[in-house]
Design a protein around this motif. Sequence first.
Motif, PDB file in Angstrom:
ATOM      1  N   ARG A  41       0.858  -1.197   0.000  1.00 32.32           N
ATOM      2  CA  ARG A  41       0.000   0.000   0.000  1.00 32.32           C
ATOM      3  C   ARG A  41       0.889   1.240   0.000  1.00 32.32           C
ATOM      4  O   ARG A  41       1.874   1.322   0.728  1.00 32.32           O
ATOM      5  CB  ARG A  41      -0.911  -0.011   1.222  1.00 32.32           C
ATOM      6  CG  ARG A  41      -1.823   1.194   1.325  1.00 32.32           C
ATOM      7  CD  ARG A  41      -2.749   1.081   2.536  1.00 32.32           C
ATOM      8  NE  ARG A  41      -4.094   0.711   2.147  1.00 32.32           N
ATOM      9  CZ  ARG A  41      -5.032   0.313   3.011  1.00 32.32           C
ATOM     10  NH1 ARG A  41      -4.740   0.215   4.299  1.00 32.32           N
ATOM     11  NH2 ARG A  41      -6.237   0.011   2.594  1.00 32.32           N
ATOM     12  N   HIS A  43      -0.649   4.537   0.116  1.00 35.03           N
ATOM     13  CA  HIS A  43      -1.369   5.665   0.721  1.00 35.03           C
ATOM     14  C   HIS A  43      -2.494   5.101   1.575  1.00 35.03           C
ATOM     15  O   HIS A  43      -3.114   4.092   1.206  1.00 35.03           O
ATOM     16  CB  HIS A  43      -1.936   6.583  -0.379  1.00 35.03           C
ATOM     17  CG  HIS A  43      -2.511   7.857   0.132  1.00 35.03           C
ATOM     18  ND1 HIS A  43      -3.816   7.937   0.580  1.00 35.03           N
ATOM     19  CD2 HIS A  43      -1.979   9.099   0.274  1.00 35.03           C
ATOM     20  CE1 HIS A  43      -4.059   9.179   0.977  1.00 35.03           C
ATOM     21  NE2 HIS A  43      -2.970   9.907   0.803  1.00 35.03           N
ATOM     22  N   GLU A  46      -5.703   4.378  -0.245  1.00 34.85           N
ATOM     23  CA  GLU A  46      -5.535   3.665  -1.506  1.00 34.85           C
ATOM     24  C   GLU A  46      -5.797   2.183  -1.322  1.00 34.85           C
ATOM     25  O   GLU A  46      -5.486   1.602  -0.285  1.00 34.85           O
ATOM     26  CB  GLU A  46      -4.104   3.882  -2.013  1.00 34.85           C
ATOM     27  CG  GLU A  46      -3.795   3.233  -3.337  1.00 34.85           C
ATOM     28  CD  GLU A  46      -2.344   3.461  -3.720  1.00 34.85           C
ATOM     29  OE1 GLU A  46      -1.476   2.677  -3.265  1.00 34.85           O
ATOM     30  OE2 GLU A  46      -2.068   4.421  -4.454  1.00 34.85           O
ATOM     31  N   THR A  47      -6.401   1.566  -2.332  1.00 35.70           N
ATOM     32  CA  THR A  47      -6.608   0.123  -2.294  1.00 35.70           C
ATOM     33  C   THR A  47      -5.264  -0.590  -2.369  1.00 35.70           C
ATOM     34  O   THR A  47      -4.445  -0.268  -3.228  1.00 35.70           O
ATOM     35  CB  THR A  47      -7.477  -0.327  -3.484  1.00 35.70           C
ATOM     36  OG1 THR A  47      -8.729   0.329  -3.428  1.00 35.70           O
ATOM     37  CG2 THR A  47      -7.708  -1.832  -3.439  1.00 35.70           C
TER      38      THR A  47
END
Length: 438
Positions: A41, A43, A46-47
């Motif tokens: 990941r 962020h 984020e996904t």
Amino acid sequence: MVIRIPRCSRYFIRRSSPRRHYRVLAIESSCDDSCFALLERNHPNETPRIIDHVKKTMHSADVGGIMPTVAYNYHMSTIANLCTEFCGKNQLSAQSPPDLICVTRGPGMAGSLSSSTEFAKGLSVAWNVPLVGVHHMLGHLLTSFLPPATNLPPGWQPPKFPFLSLLCSGGHTMLVLSESISKHEIVINTSDIAVGDSLDKCARELGLYGNMLGPELEKFVNSIPLEEKLELKSLDFSNRDCNRYNYRLNLPYLSPKDPSMIQFSFAQFLSSIRDYRLSFYDGGAEAEKNTGEFDLKTKQMLAFITQEYIFDHIVDRINRALKTHGLGRFKDGKLIGVRDFVCSGGVAANNLLRTKLAANLKYRDVGDTPFRFHFPDLSLCTDNAVMIGLAGMEIFEKLKLKTDLGFTPIRKWPLTDLLTVDSWVNVDDNEIGKVCKY
């Protein structure tokens, strides 16, 4: 003028720049699958990106199902070697460890769980990275937050809280209202066995063979000619005298003594087939007496009707719950504002169930807005480590929790008690920043 940076300098610049992502190693072994996954990941909103995931499944077809002691021995002989191969492939080592380890703590079979939890503790100590013990069903519930690997719909978005989830697998069947990562309410539970267990046992009773009998039942039903399916669908099975097969099957709880008790029930589907087998043989089917098998037409009828009625029962129970809890003029109206409906777990891979849910759920919210349905990628419906990694990341980042290394597996762990069990440890922003590197 072009300045060419020497190879050693280029390497130094690339290695010294700050890394703006973190990696998570996840392990799952709650039943008969040994699974590893590596997620990344960049962020907090984020996904996560799935770097790699792998699964090895115990062969249980020849022993008539999953035996806990056999599954434990399978995991003990599989997990270490599988981890060695997986880490070698993805360059994970003591010199380049993941930033977080996530492992299934429960629910599941105690022996299967302990094989991976103890292994994860060892990796956590050796690599000096934090560990999160994850609830298996929370993993299934959050799987739909990952976009499908193929055929991504235009404008795809993950579910938004609050949302409803039908969690349907070999060990659990429940309708869950989720208001956040940590707050869940069971709207419907099962009074006996899970839907996946029922499908497997019915398929075995019909003589089907395989490691995953639910999918084998689906394949067998799909092989029935369309005209025969249409004929079977037109027959009345509410009474033996109403169809030429003399077979009787009704949906459970159609007339409950207490209408407020909304439950799933799947045990009767196997009982119906077994009772019919006795009457079928007693009725003079000589060839079947000798072979111990139904003739093909009867077997097709039983397979088709069983799968149809099991999924019709699920839809019927959910519609009753939606009527009871949905609109403001009914009782508490707890489902007002729910727009998203998730179906996950191993049975969620069944196309007929997906079709029936999307076509037959009758609830519409204010303004007649239909549900937004979310079905996980088929590769992530059955048990996998990706879902454990995703759930662990959310627990670590959003709830700011990790697990003390003195934790033990939890064989039965209600989703409503996610945070009330022991061994949760609070983490501060400094530790989160050190792990996540955002």
